[in-house]
Design a protein around this motif. Structure first.
Motif, short mmCIF file in Angstrom:
data_model
loop_
_atom_site.label_atom_id
_atom_site.label_comp_id
_atom_site.label_asym_id
_atom_site.label_seq_id
_atom_site.Cartn_x
_atom_site.Cartn_y
_atom_site.Cartn_z
N VAL A 67 17.89 -34.97 -0.44
CA VAL A 67 17.47 -34.24 -1.64
C VAL A 67 17.59 -32.73 -1.40
CG1 VAL A 67 15.53 -33.74 -3.17
CG2 VAL A 67 15.96 -36.08 -2.42
N ILE A 68 17.10 -32.28 -0.26
CA ILE A 68 17.19 -30.85 0.07
C ILE A 68 18.65 -30.44 0.22
CG2 ILE A 68 16.63 -29.13 1.83
CD1 ILE A 68 14.06 -30.83 2.35
N GLY A 69 19.43 -31.28 0.88
CA GLY A 69 20.85 -30.99 1.04
C GLY A 69 21.58 -30.93 -0.29
N ASN A 70 21.23 -31.82 -1.22
CA ASN A 70 21.87 -31.80 -2.53
C ASN A 70 21.56 -30.53 -3.30
OD1 ASN A 70 23.43 -34.14 -2.53
ND2 ASN A 70 21.69 -35.42 -3.08
N VAL A 71 20.35 -30.01 -3.16
CA VAL A 71 20.01 -28.75 -3.83
C VAL A 71 20.88 -27.63 -3.28
CG1 VAL A 71 18.19 -27.02 -4.12
CG2 VAL A 71 17.66 -29.44 -4.40
N LEU A 72 21.03 -27.58 -1.96
CA LEU A 72 21.89 -26.56 -1.36
C LEU A 72 23.36 -26.77 -1.75
CD1 LEU A 72 20.33 -26.35 2.20
CD2 LEU A 72 20.19 -24.66 0.37
N TRP A 73 23.79 -28.04 -1.81
CA TRP A 73 25.17 -28.34 -2.19
C TRP A 73 25.49 -27.83 -3.59
CZ3 TRP A 73 29.73 -30.17 -0.42
CH2 TRP A 73 30.65 -30.60 -1.37
N VAL A 74 24.57 -28.05 -4.53
CA VAL A 74 24.81 -27.59 -5.91
C VAL A 74 25.00 -26.08 -5.92
CG1 VAL A 74 23.74 -27.30 -8.18
CG2 VAL A 74 23.65 -29.51 -7.04
N LEU A 75 24.22 -25.38 -5.13
CA LEU A 75 24.34 -23.92 -5.10
C LEU A 75 25.62 -23.45 -4.41
CD1 LEU A 75 20.64 -23.03 -4.19
CD2 LEU A 75 21.75 -22.88 -6.42
N LEU A 76 26.03 -24.14 -3.34
CA LEU A 76 27.18 -23.69 -2.57
C LEU A 76 28.52 -24.12 -3.16
CD1 LEU A 76 25.82 -24.41 1.03
CD2 LEU A 76 26.06 -22.19 -0.09
N ALA A 77 28.64 -25.39 -3.58
CA ALA A 77 29.96 -25.87 -3.99
C ALA A 77 29.92 -26.81 -5.18
CB ALA A 77 30.62 -26.59 -2.81
N GLY A 78 28.82 -27.48 -5.41
CA GLY A 78 28.79 -28.53 -6.41
C GLY A 78 29.05 -28.09 -7.83
N TRP A 79 28.54 -26.94 -8.21
CA TRP A 79 28.70 -26.52 -9.61
C TRP A 79 30.14 -26.23 -9.95
CZ3 TRP A 79 30.64 -21.80 -10.98
CH2 TRP A 79 30.71 -20.84 -9.98
N TRP A 80 30.90 -25.60 -9.05
CA TRP A 80 32.28 -25.29 -9.42
C TRP A 80 33.19 -26.50 -9.27
CZ3 TRP A 80 36.39 -25.14 -5.94
CH2 TRP A 80 36.08 -25.05 -4.60
N LEU A 81 32.85 -27.45 -8.40
CA LEU A 81 33.63 -28.70 -8.33
C LEU A 81 33.39 -29.54 -9.58
CD1 LEU A 81 33.15 -29.49 -4.56
CD2 LEU A 81 35.28 -28.82 -5.69
N ALA A 82 32.15 -29.57 -10.05
CA ALA A 82 31.86 -30.29 -11.30
C ALA A 82 32.58 -29.62 -12.47
CB ALA A 82 30.36 -30.32 -11.55
N LEU A 83 32.63 -28.31 -12.46
CA LEU A 83 33.36 -27.59 -13.49
C LEU A 83 34.86 -27.91 -13.44
CD1 LEU A 83 33.08 -25.49 -15.77
CD2 LEU A 83 33.50 -23.73 -14.05
N ALA A 84 35.40 -28.06 -12.25
CA ALA A 84 36.81 -28.43 -12.11
C ALA A 84 37.06 -29.81 -12.70
CB ALA A 84 37.22 -28.40 -10.64
N HIS A 85 36.13 -30.74 -12.50
CA HIS A 85 36.28 -32.07 -13.11
C HIS A 85 36.23 -31.97 -14.63
CE1 HIS A 85 36.36 -34.80 -9.73
NE2 HIS A 85 35.41 -34.10 -9.16
N LEU A 86 35.33 -31.18 -15.13
CA LEU A 86 35.22 -31.03 -16.58
C LEU A 86 36.48 -30.41 -17.17
CD1 LEU A 86 33.29 -31.36 -19.00
CD2 LEU A 86 32.53 -29.03 -18.56
#
Length: 123
Positions: A67-86
């Motif tokens: 859970v803690i790692g996922n929060v950090l992941w969203v901040l570091l890389a997750g949001w722009w990878l999700a945006l790339a999928h969109l």
């Protein structure tokens, strides 16, 4: 049918998304602390190349560190990878052949946002 969809996916979306995940993984290898995130990024890159015939399931025993790692992941890389999928799903929806590929792209957004504590298995 899965093979045909995977080949079409590879040409129109898979290679670009896999490269994005590999770049994210390479950047996350630089600080030693984020190496687990880089490994998750490389694992999802393989999934982004050939998504049909595979599915994402919760890994049993993944607890608070995920859970803690996922929060950090969203901040570091997750949001722009999700945006790339969109962004890559939009042109896929414009053709009849691309509609299943667009849906597959949208289904990959949750794992691109929260990859820790998940496993990619053959379905």
């Amino acid at each position: 049918m899965k093979t045909i969809l995977n080949i079409i996916w590879f040409v129109f979306a898979g290679i670009e998304l896999a490269i994005a995940y590999v770049v994210a993984g390479l950047l996350l290898l630089i600080p030693i602390v984020t190496i687990p995130f880089a490994l998750a990024s490389f694992r999802i890159a393989a999934y982004a190349l050939w998504p049909f015939g595979r599915s994402v399931v919760d890994r049993p025993g993944a607890g608070a560190p995920s859970v803690i790692g996922n929060v950090l992941w969203v901040l570091l890389a997750g949001w722009w990878l999700a945006l790339a999928h969109l962004i890559t799903s939009i042109p896929l929806f414009l053709s009849i052949i691309g509609i299943p590929l667009g849906w597959a792209n949208l289904k990959m957004i949750p794992v691109s946002l929260l990859p820790l504590g998940k496993e990619i298995v053959r379905s």
